[in-house]
Design an enzyme around this catalytic site. Structure first.
Site, PDB file in Angstrom:
ATOM      1  N   CYS A 190      65.009 104.452 -71.820  1.00 17.77           N
ATOM      2  CA  CYS A 190      65.381 103.057 -71.601  1.00 17.77           C
ATOM      3  C   CYS A 190      65.449 102.307 -72.939  1.00 17.77           C
ATOM      4  CB  CYS A 190      64.423 102.418 -70.607  1.00 17.77           C
ATOM      5  SG  CYS A 190      65.103 100.951 -69.810  1.00 17.77           S
ATOM      6  N   HIS A 229      63.922 106.291 -65.791  1.00 19.33           N
ATOM      7  CA  HIS A 229      62.491 106.398 -66.115  1.00 19.33           C
ATOM      8  C   HIS A 229      61.828 107.582 -65.407  1.00 19.33           C
ATOM      9  CE1 HIS A 229      61.905 102.597 -68.274  1.00 19.33           C
ATOM     10  NE2 HIS A 229      62.833 102.091 -67.480  1.00 19.33           N
ATOM     11  N   GLU A 252      59.127 108.966 -66.102  1.00 16.63           N
ATOM     12  CA  GLU A 252      57.670 108.795 -66.079  1.00 16.63           C
ATOM     13  C   GLU A 252      57.191 108.060 -64.830  1.00 16.63           C
ATOM     14  OE1 GLU A 252      59.767 107.107 -67.882  1.00 16.63           O
ATOM     15  OE2 GLU A 252      59.116 105.051 -68.279  1.00 16.63           O
TER      16      GLU A 252
END
Lengths: 224, 79
Positions: free
Chosen positions: A87, A197, A199
């Site tokens: 990002c 994302h 994560e």
């Protein structure tokens, strides 16, 4: 392998990134503040997390890319250390010139925060080898400037060298990115930049773990 | 010495914000707007009056920070 997370003012996904790396590798990553001028020599993976470094002033990632620690990151990039920008981290890698192209305002001008589907367009990279070629995975996105653009020559090179690692799939392109590009590699294959994302999708509490494979690949974790 | 730097998007680079502004101008009733491109202006004050040094420094500032030369052009005007 040992990971490090770069910290800058205005990032807000750093804690999520540290949590994901800790849970997946069993070891907390080193954190490195923006004013540091070197990266410890035992670090094999440098992660630049997401957020709004420097309030997105000037251009997203532009000011962060000129901070002292980024000179050290660029040196390690040249030396072949794995580097991953997610990002805002992707925007920073583009501003540093470590990856080609640029990320413009989303085509519909809205901030998008939702889940998309990604096609693993190249499963033979240091960041995607735990997936099958062409596999469709789920992944969250949250950004305002994720509209990837590059000139025709760059796009042709990315395609020809199989450097598009992830593409938005099944009509879920949230930002107007050319060729549905969601994540790309540098020419030597040691730097990944991606808007989504991973994560935030690594365990059942997140509603799935499709993002784990990226970290398992990047960290060379033994196959379960 | 004062200088003005104008940063504009290169030809062919998509400008979603310019497009939205163009649409809004149409909504306001302005006819015949063929296109809008959004850019940035920087007014820089320099603490000296050396024009040659100013041009060199301002060019370096544009190349290193003020413009992303992948997508943007810049123009320097010494005021």
């Amino acid at each position: 392998m040992k990971a490090a997370v770069i910290l800058l003012p205005g990032l807000n996904r750093d804690r999520d990134m540290i949590a994901a790396l800790t849970k997946i590798s069993g070891r907390a990553p080193t954190t490195i503040w923006q004013t540091e001028t070197s990266i410890p020599s035992d670090i094999d993976l440098i992660v630049i997390p997401g957020g709004f470094s420097y309030g997105d002033y000037l251009r997203c990632g532009a000011i962060a890319a000129r901070m002292p620690v980024m000179r050290a990151v660029a040196e390690r990039a040249k030396a072949g250390t794995r580097i991953m920008g997610v990002c805002n981290g992707f925007q920073i890698l583009l501003e540093m010139g470590l990856l080609p192209g640029a990320l413009m305002r989303n085509a519909n001008l809205n901030f998008v925060c939702k889940e998309v589907e990604l096609e693993v367009a190249n499963a033979q990279t240091a960041f995607s080898n735990r997936y099958e070629q062409g596999q469709i995975i789920r992944c969250p996105v949250a950004h305002h400037d994720g509209n990837y653009c590059a000139d025709d020559e760059t796009l042709a090179r990315l395609k020809g060298e199989h450097r598009v690692v992830f593409r938005y799939a099944n009509g879920t392109n949230p930002n107007g990115s050319v060729n549905d590009i969601a994540g790309i590699l540098n020419a030597s294959g040691n730097i990944l930049g991606m808007m989504p994302h991973p994560e935030n999708l690594i365990e059942p509490a997140h509603g799935g773990d499709h993002g784990r494979g990226i970290f398992e690949s990047a960290l060379d974790l033994a196959l379960a | 010495m004062k200088a003005r730097i104008t940063v504009t998007l290169k030809k062919g680079v998509l400008d979603p914000q310019g497009k939205a502004i163009e649409g809004a101008l149409g909504t306001l009733g302005f006819e015949g707007v063929g296109g809008v491109r959004q850019g940035k202006v920087f007014d820089v004050e320099l603490a000296h009056d050396d024009k040659e040094k100013a041009e060199t420094d301002l060019t370096a500032m544009c190349e290193q920070l003020l413009a992303n030369t992948v997508i943007e052009n810049y123009a320097i005007e010494i005021l």
